[in-house]
Each structure stands twice: as C-alpha cells, then as structure tokens.
Design a protein around this motif. Sequence first.
Motif, PDB file in Angstrom:
ATOM      1  N   GLU A 109       0.873  -0.956  -0.342  1.00 32.34           N
ATOM      2  CA  GLU A 109       0.262  -0.242  -0.475  1.00 32.34           C
ATOM      3  C   GLU A 109       0.589   1.527  -0.100  1.00 32.34           C
ATOM      4  OE1 GLU A 109      -3.189   0.467   2.916  1.00 32.34           O
ATOM      5  OE2 GLU A 109      -4.392  -1.397   2.529  1.00 32.34           O
ATOM      6  N   ARG A 113       0.713   3.590  -2.936  1.00 32.80           N
ATOM      7  CA  ARG A 113       0.130   5.473  -2.416  1.00 32.80           C
ATOM      8  C   ARG A 113       1.011   6.433  -2.900  1.00 32.80           C
ATOM      9  NH1 ARG A 113      -1.287   3.536   2.599  1.00 32.80           N
ATOM     10  NH2 ARG A 113       0.914   3.814   3.634  1.00 32.80           N
ATOM     11  N   LEU A 158      -7.765   4.714   1.104  1.00 33.51           N
ATOM     12  CA  LEU A 158      -6.323   4.277   0.729  1.00 33.51           C
ATOM     13  C   LEU A 158      -5.268   5.519   1.629  1.00 33.51           C
ATOM     14  CD1 LEU A 158      -3.363   2.214   0.097  1.00 33.51           C
ATOM     15  CD2 LEU A 158      -4.088   2.987  -2.123  1.00 33.51           C
ATOM     16  N   PHE A 159      -5.500   6.708   1.303  1.00 31.45           N
ATOM     17  CA  PHE A 159      -4.895   7.865   1.809  1.00 31.45           C
ATOM     18  C   PHE A 159      -5.922   8.144   3.302  1.00 31.45           C
ATOM     19  CE2 PHE A 159      -2.952   8.380  -2.342  1.00 31.45           C
ATOM     20  CZ  PHE A 159      -2.175   8.968  -1.739  1.00 31.45           C
ATOM     21  N   PHE A 165      -4.762  12.819   1.533  1.00 32.41           N
ATOM     22  CA  PHE A 165      -4.849  12.457   0.158  1.00 32.41           C
ATOM     23  C   PHE A 165      -4.188  14.478  -0.194  1.00 32.41           C
ATOM     24  CE2 PHE A 165      -6.449  13.313  -4.136  1.00 32.41           C
ATOM     25  CZ  PHE A 165      -5.734  11.971  -5.116  1.00 32.41           C
ATOM     26  N   SER A 168      -0.691  14.873   1.815  1.00 35.73           N
ATOM     27  CA  SER A 168       0.291  13.772   0.433  1.00 35.73           C
ATOM     28  C   SER A 168       0.264  14.812  -0.841  1.00 35.73           C
ATOM     29  CB  SER A 168       0.180  12.318   0.478  1.00 35.73           C
ATOM     30  OG  SER A 168      -0.332  11.704   1.882  1.00 35.73           O
TER      31      SER A 168
END
Length: 183
Positions: A109, A113, A158-159, A165, A168
Amino acid sequence: MKLEVLEKECYYHIYNRGVNGCVIFENDDNKIFFLRQLSKYLLDKVSILAYCLMNNHFHLVVQLKAEQELVTQSFSNFFNSYAKAFNKQFNRTGSLFEKHFKRIKLNDETYLRQLIVYIHLNPTHHLEVDFRTFKFSSYQAILSSKETKLEKEEVLLLFGGKENFIFSHNERNDYLSKKYALE
C-alpha cells in the motif's frame, strides 16, 4: 525485457509512451477519446484508481478484475483502437506506442500511495502546470463529488480520507519543488 504477468486482483502501474518519445495526444479531444476507449475496452475488466495523460506518455493505476489473458487482449485492443484512430486523424502510419505497454506489479500500500501521488504530480514536473488544475489526471475527479468511473472511495480510503489525500500531494509537490530549485 521480460514482461510482468498480470494477475487477477493485483494492482499494476500501466504506462507507455510514443515511439521515440513522439506525441501521442495532439489535443484535448485525443485525450478524451483515449479515456472513452479505456472505458469501452477495460472498465469491466479492471478497476481504475488513477491516471494521467501527458503529451507523449500516459500512466494508469489499475486493479485486475478479470483473468490475465482477457485483460492483456483488452489492453491490446484498446491501444490498437486508439492508435488507428490517431493515425487516421493525423494521416500517419506505423506504430504509435512503444512495442509493449509497461506494467509493474504493486506489492504494498505504501508504494501504491506513492505511485498515485507521483502520477498526479506529472503535469507539474513535466509541463510546469499546477497538478491541481490539470484536466487530464484523476486528481480532480477523486476530490469531486461528481460520479466517476474511478475507484475514488477506495483511493481516499487508502490515503485515510480526502484531507490526507490533498496533504500527501501538496507535501510531495513542495518537497520536489524545493529539490529542483536547489539543482
């Protein structure tokens, strides 16, 4: 170079460029057509998590929903349909893409990402265009409340949510901007 075998349920970075780095998208209509053909040939066989269409190359992050042979043939049909239409439109012949589309299996993962962020930052670092406003990446679609064919809920999960998100992407963009400014 031996090509990675595609496995059902696995995530992949799919990418390619024009032969000798040639332009594969002359205009926005070409990019729109590419995305339509992607949906037509592959949407029932892969989940799309991210994409970015640059002038001479593209990136996709997908998860396979179907078996390798079916997905590989569908990718081939997709690329052939786009190349034939592009060649007809611009009165050209021959290959448009490099021989085989590249594929890298994503095994964790963290890498997934990082890859999504990398793909979304392509416009800033290749074209000097703000990635947040670039029309032909999945960044805006993931943040939008509009319906999309992307797996945006999965990406946001996922974030750890929309705020992380965005954070990042901004953090990596700031880091790269400072790095390149020092060179």
